[in-house]
Design a protein around this motif. Structure first.
Motif, PDB file in Angstrom:
ATOM      1  N   VAL A 153       0.933   7.862   7.531  1.00 33.30           N
ATOM      2  CA  VAL A 153       1.773   8.981   7.125  1.00 33.30           C
ATOM      3  C   VAL A 153       1.450  10.167   8.031  1.00 33.30           C
ATOM      4  CG1 VAL A 153       0.127   9.803   5.387  1.00 33.30           C
ATOM      5  CG2 VAL A 153       2.540  10.388   5.180  1.00 33.30           C
ATOM      6  N   THR A 154       2.467  10.900   8.390  1.00 31.28           N
ATOM      7  CA  THR A 154       2.301  12.074   9.239  1.00 31.28           C
ATOM      8  C   THR A 154       2.258  13.314   8.363  1.00 31.28           C
ATOM      9  OG1 THR A 154       3.459  11.011  11.078  1.00 31.28           O
ATOM     10  CG2 THR A 154       3.262  13.402  11.151  1.00 31.28           C
ATOM     11  N   LEU A 155       1.187  14.077   8.494  1.00 30.56           N
ATOM     12  CA  LEU A 155       0.988  15.284   7.700  1.00 30.56           C
ATOM     13  C   LEU A 155       1.043  16.513   8.594  1.00 30.56           C
ATOM     14  CD1 LEU A 155      -1.943  14.229   5.332  1.00 30.56           C
ATOM     15  CD2 LEU A 155       0.495  14.228   4.844  1.00 30.56           C
ATOM     16  N   LEU A 171      -3.760   6.784  -3.411  1.00 36.92           N
ATOM     17  CA  LEU A 171      -3.466   5.509  -2.756  1.00 36.92           C
ATOM     18  C   LEU A 171      -3.257   4.435  -3.815  1.00 36.92           C
ATOM     19  CD1 LEU A 171      -6.154   5.579   0.094  1.00 36.92           C
ATOM     20  CD2 LEU A 171      -3.779   6.344   0.204  1.00 36.92           C
ATOM     21  N   GLY A 172      -2.157   3.692  -3.689  1.00 34.54           N
ATOM     22  CA  GLY A 172      -1.880   2.580  -4.597  1.00 34.54           C
ATOM     23  C   GLY A 172      -1.913   1.255  -3.860  1.00 34.54           C
ATOM     24  N   ILE A 173      -2.614   0.260  -4.406  1.00 36.80           N
ATOM     25  CA  ILE A 173      -2.753  -1.070  -3.806  1.00 36.80           C
ATOM     26  C   ILE A 173      -2.239  -2.097  -4.805  1.00 36.80           C
ATOM     27  CG2 ILE A 173      -4.340  -2.743  -2.801  1.00 36.80           C
ATOM     28  CD1 ILE A 173      -6.242  -0.439  -2.186  1.00 36.80           C
ATOM     29  N   THR A 174      -1.208  -2.857  -4.416  1.00 40.58           N
ATOM     30  CA  THR A 174      -0.625  -3.877  -5.287  1.00 40.58           C
ATOM     31  C   THR A 174      -0.763  -5.237  -4.614  1.00 40.58           C
ATOM     32  OG1 THR A 174       0.995  -2.286  -6.121  1.00 40.58           O
ATOM     33  CG2 THR A 174       1.434  -4.619  -6.520  1.00 40.58           C
ATOM     34  N   CYS A 175      -1.356  -6.201  -5.338  1.00 44.74           N
ATOM     35  CA  CYS A 175      -1.568  -7.546  -4.810  1.00 44.74           C
ATOM     36  C   CYS A 175      -0.335  -8.409  -5.089  1.00 44.74           C
ATOM     37  CB  CYS A 175      -2.810  -8.173  -5.446  1.00 44.74           C
ATOM     38  SG  CYS A 175      -3.091  -9.883  -4.955  1.00 44.74           S
ATOM     39  N   ASN A 176       0.285  -8.929  -4.018  1.00 49.61           N
ATOM     40  CA  ASN A 176       1.435  -9.826  -4.142  1.00 49.61           C
ATOM     41  C   ASN A 176       1.073 -11.271  -3.778  1.00 49.61           C
ATOM     42  OD1 ASN A 176       3.141  -7.663  -4.870  1.00 49.61           O
ATOM     43  ND2 ASN A 176       3.494  -7.165  -2.700  1.00 49.61           N
ATOM     44  N   GLU A 177      -0.203 -11.552  -3.619  1.00 45.32           N
ATOM     45  CA  GLU A 177      -0.649 -12.907  -3.312  1.00 45.32           C
ATOM     46  C   GLU A 177      -0.524 -13.787  -4.555  1.00 45.32           C
ATOM     47  OE1 GLU A 177      -1.411 -14.017  -0.446  1.00 45.32           O
ATOM     48  OE2 GLU A 177      -2.000 -12.321   0.808  1.00 45.32           O
ATOM     49  N   LYS A 178      -0.477 -15.107  -4.323  1.00 44.60           N
ATOM     50  CA  LYS A 178      -0.398 -16.042  -5.436  1.00 44.60           C
ATOM     51  C   LYS A 178      -1.760 -16.391  -6.005  1.00 44.60           C
ATOM     52  CE  LYS A 178       3.868 -18.184  -3.718  1.00 44.60           C
ATOM     53  NZ  LYS A 178       4.524 -19.448  -3.302  1.00 44.60           N
ATOM     54  N   SER A 179      -2.814 -15.992  -5.319  1.00 41.56           N
ATOM     55  CA  SER A 179      -4.164 -16.247  -5.793  1.00 41.56           C
ATOM     56  C   SER A 179      -4.970 -14.958  -5.726  1.00 41.56           C
ATOM     57  CB  SER A 179      -4.847 -17.343  -4.953  1.00 41.56           C
ATOM     58  OG  SER A 179      -4.895 -16.957  -3.585  1.00 41.56           O
ATOM     59  N   VAL A 215       0.860  -1.182   0.000  1.00 43.24           N
ATOM     60  CA  VAL A 215       0.000   0.000   0.000  1.00 43.24           C
ATOM     61  C   VAL A 215       0.895   1.229   0.000  1.00 43.24           C
ATOM     62  CG1 VAL A 215      -1.781   1.297   1.238  1.00 43.24           C
ATOM     63  CG2 VAL A 215      -1.849  -1.199   1.235  1.00 43.24           C
ATOM     64  N   THR A 216       0.727   2.095  -0.992  1.00 41.96           N
ATOM     65  CA  THR A 216       1.535   3.311  -1.107  1.00 41.96           C
ATOM     66  C   THR A 216       0.638   4.542  -0.980  1.00 41.96           C
ATOM     67  OG1 THR A 216       1.333   3.288  -3.525  1.00 41.96           O
ATOM     68  CG2 THR A 216       3.244   2.181  -2.556  1.00 41.96           C
ATOM     69  N   ILE A 217       1.198   5.591  -0.419  1.00 37.33           N
ATOM     70  CA  ILE A 217       0.485   6.867  -0.242  1.00 37.33           C
ATOM     71  C   ILE A 217       1.313   7.952  -0.908  1.00 37.33           C
ATOM     72  CG2 ILE A 217      -0.473   8.500   1.417  1.00 37.33           C
ATOM     73  CD1 ILE A 217      -0.667   6.248   3.435  1.00 37.33           C
ATOM     74  N   GLN A 218       0.776   8.526  -1.991  1.00 38.70           N
ATOM     75  CA  GLN A 218       1.469   9.577  -2.728  1.00 38.70           C
ATOM     76  C   GLN A 218       0.778  10.913  -2.458  1.00 38.70           C
ATOM     77  OE1 GLN A 218       1.744   8.598  -6.883  1.00 38.70           O
ATOM     78  NE2 GLN A 218       2.633   6.580  -6.507  1.00 38.70           N
ATOM     79  N   THR A 270      -5.657   1.956  -7.999  1.00 39.05           N
ATOM     80  CA  THR A 270      -5.441   3.227  -7.310  1.00 39.05           C
ATOM     81  C   THR A 270      -6.779   3.856  -6.933  1.00 39.05           C
ATOM     82  OG1 THR A 270      -5.370   4.423  -9.423  1.00 39.05           O
ATOM     83  CG2 THR A 270      -3.269   3.647  -8.511  1.00 39.05           C
ATOM     84  N   ARG A 271      -6.753   4.667  -5.911  1.00 40.01           N
ATOM     85  CA  ARG A 271      -7.918   5.440  -5.476  1.00 40.01           C
ATOM     86  C   ARG A 271      -7.446   6.844  -5.094  1.00 40.01           C
ATOM     87  NH1 ARG A 271     -10.521   2.258  -7.565  1.00 40.01           N
ATOM     88  NH2 ARG A 271     -12.370   1.101  -6.840  1.00 40.01           N
ATOM     89  N   ASN A 272      -8.221   7.832  -5.540  1.00 42.26           N
ATOM     90  CA  ASN A 272      -7.944   9.214  -5.175  1.00 42.26           C
ATOM     91  C   ASN A 272      -8.823   9.608  -3.997  1.00 42.26           C
ATOM     92  OD1 ASN A 272      -6.063   9.655  -7.259  1.00 42.26           O
ATOM     93  ND2 ASN A 272      -7.691  10.060  -8.724  1.00 42.26           N
ATOM     94  N   VAL A 273      -8.211  10.093  -2.967  1.00 40.27           N
ATOM     95  CA  VAL A 273      -8.936  10.581  -1.806  1.00 40.27           C
ATOM     96  C   VAL A 273      -8.487  12.016  -1.550  1.00 40.27           C
ATOM     97  CG1 VAL A 273      -9.333   8.333  -0.744  1.00 40.27           C
ATOM     98  CG2 VAL A 273      -7.218   9.547  -0.279  1.00 40.27           C
ATOM     99  N   PHE A 274      -9.325  12.744  -0.842  1.00 42.73           N
ATOM    100  CA  PHE A 274      -9.065  14.159  -0.627  1.00 42.73           C
ATOM    101  C   PHE A 274      -9.225  14.491   0.848  1.00 42.73           C
ATOM    102  CE2 PHE A 274     -10.404  13.578  -4.970  1.00 42.73           C
ATOM    103  CZ  PHE A 274      -9.468  14.317  -5.683  1.00 42.73           C
ATOM    104  N   LEU A 275      -8.374  15.386   1.278  1.00 44.38           N
ATOM    105  CA  LEU A 275      -8.271  15.727   2.693  1.00 44.38           C
ATOM    106  C   LEU A 275      -8.377  17.233   2.837  1.00 44.38           C
ATOM    107  CD1 LEU A 275      -7.452  14.299   5.486  1.00 44.38           C
ATOM    108  CD2 LEU A 275      -5.161  15.145   4.985  1.00 44.38           C
TER     109      LEU A 275
END
Length: 463
Positions: A212-214, A107-115, A89-92, A170-175
């Motif tokens: 993440v600390t903002l 937000l980026g979500i990458t699946c590393n599972e084998k299934s 999970v990445t936070i840009q 990916t998902r875009n969120v706003f703060l």
């Protein structure tokens, strides 16, 4: 040695597995039988005395075929923890956050599972356990930067669906942070995955959390000054006398800030001189340390109760970005409270922007009576070394209630440059000695005089 294995179910995750007792049966019930019973898996019975602790610290080796029982440690309780997730999970984002802006987070979500993983859900927002003020002052939204409709500090169970192995979504969120300060934001992903253990397929629920600390900082500092029509700083207003309000915006943001426009919301006690307000900050770009300002001419009628609220000043702005979908946000500031004093007279001077040496410079003084009584006025004009003038040097007259009286003079400048005007002294017989200094502050003190051209001088000599 006996080994026991079992597969926990999903409902057991987060709980403890505890050995309540151990029974060892020697022999058989048909002949002779002895049953040894230990509570809590042996517990204190297997704990070595204090005298053996030093011996236990010495290294020991197990003999082939035999068990070195002193090496066996009793563990009667164990925790059942969730399976470690195979996901990134990445936070840009582009820190720091500017207070009140719509802050974009990817937000980026990458699946590393084998299934294939199923029932993927996302939770995003303020991490729990922080200051209570952050719960109110932090707003989050999803997909569209419309945070004015979202007043929640945390979004839960956002459905992502199904993700294949090695797939990324990916998902875009706003703060939106309404107050400055440092806050921690978390992104937590929950999903189901089928895992084969000992030829059995079980469904595991896995979690992956990134934080993440903002730091939220103010984008600019705004100061408001008030001045007379001569641009002298003032703190007290005179009723029915125009004055200037001068807001100054200094950027303290590391990111360039674009100001779309400004708005002025006046109270019922103040009005515009021109009846309309036109922003002087349209499409202004401010970098760190740069200052922008505007000058607004207002007038306040005499009031009974002081102090008086001027109103509000609103800026529409956003950080400079290539993402045009981010909206402008507004920041509203309260203008200062002022004291309005009532003065019985007001004097206005109509003078050209400049004059010419030895050419007539017509000026007109207008005296306004703002009382409900007839006022007797004495006027005296000082002599000057830089001007000759025609007009009444001394005058005594009366002004009717809420009326005006005009005095016209022709001034003849003798030298060029920024020269002082002859001073006009005004005295009210009803309030002697009270208005001279007040009137002096109302009137311009200097006028610019240009020298005559050479050709004009020659023509004057020929004539």
């Amino acid at each position: 040695m006996y080994m026991f294995t079992f597969l926990p179910v999903q409902e057991d995750v987060g709980k403890q597995l505890k050995i309540m007792s151990v029974d060892l049966e020697l022999g058989s019930e048909a002949s002779r039988c002895a049953i040894l019973h230990w509570t809590d898996g042996g517990g204190d019975a297997l704990s070595p005395p204090e005298s053996l602790k030093t011996i236990e610290a010495m290294p020991k080796e197990a003999v082939d075929g035999n068990i070195e029982w002193d090496l066996v440690k009793v563990c009667a309780v164990t925790d059942i923890k969730p399976r470690v997730s195979c996901m990134d999970v990445t936070i840009q984002h582009d820190p720091p956050v500017l207070v009140n802006e719509v802050y974009a987070v990817k937000l980026g979500i990458t699946c590393n599972e084998k299934s294939t993983i199923k029932n993927v859900s996302l939770s995003f927002g303020l991490k729990e356990g922080q200051e209570s003020g952050f719960e109110i002052s932090t707003h989050v939204g999803l997909d569209k930067p419309d945070s004015d409709r979202n007043t929640v500090s945390r979004l839960s169970d956002i459905d992502i669906g199904t993700i294949e192995p090695s797939q990324q979504c990916t998902r875009n969120v706003f703060l939106k942070c309404l107050q400055p300060g440092t806050r921690t934001i978390s992104a937590k992903v929950k999903y189901h995955v089928d895992v084969t253990v000992d030829h059995q397929v079980i469904s595991c629920v896995c979690f992956k959390e990134e934080t993440v600390t903002l730091q939220a900082v103010s984008p600019f500092e705004v100061s408001v000054k008030m001045a007379s029509m001569k641009f002298d700083m003032i703190e007290t207003l005179h009723g029915d006398e125009p004055f200037l309000v001068m807001p100054e915006i200094q950027s303290v943001s590391v990111w360039p800030v674009v100001i779309e426009k400004s708005e002025l919301g006046l109270s019922a006690y103040v009005k515009m001189v021109d009846d309309t307000f036109q922003s002087q900050l349209n499409e202004v770009l401010l970098k760190k340390g740069e200052v922008a300002g505007e000058c607004i001419c207002l007038v306040a009628p005499p009031v009974i109760q002081n102090p008086v609220a001027l109103g509000t000043y609103t800026l529409y702005w956003k950080r400079q970005s290539t993402d045009q979908s981010l909206p402008f946000v507004k920041t509203t500031l309260t203008l200062p409270l002022v004291t309005v004093e009532h003065i019985p007279l007001f004097v206005d001077l109509d003078v050209p922007a400049f004059g010419t040496v030895r050419s007539a410079l017509p000026v007109t003084y207008t005296v306004y009576n703002r009382t409900g009584y007839v006022q007797e006025i004495e006027i005296t004009m000082d002599s000057s070394d830089v001007f000759m003038f025609s007009g009444n040097k001394q005058l005594h007259f009366r002004i009717l209630p809420n009326s005006k009286y005009k005095l016209t003079y022709n001034l003849f400048p003798l030298i060029p440059g920024s020269v002082p005007l002859p001073r006009l002294h005004l005295n009210m017989l009803r309030y002697p000695g009270t208005m001279d200094e007040i009137v002096h502050k109302m009137l311009p003190s200097h006028v610019f005089v240009m020298p005559k051209g050479t050709s004009e001088q020659q023509e004057g000599i020929i004539v």
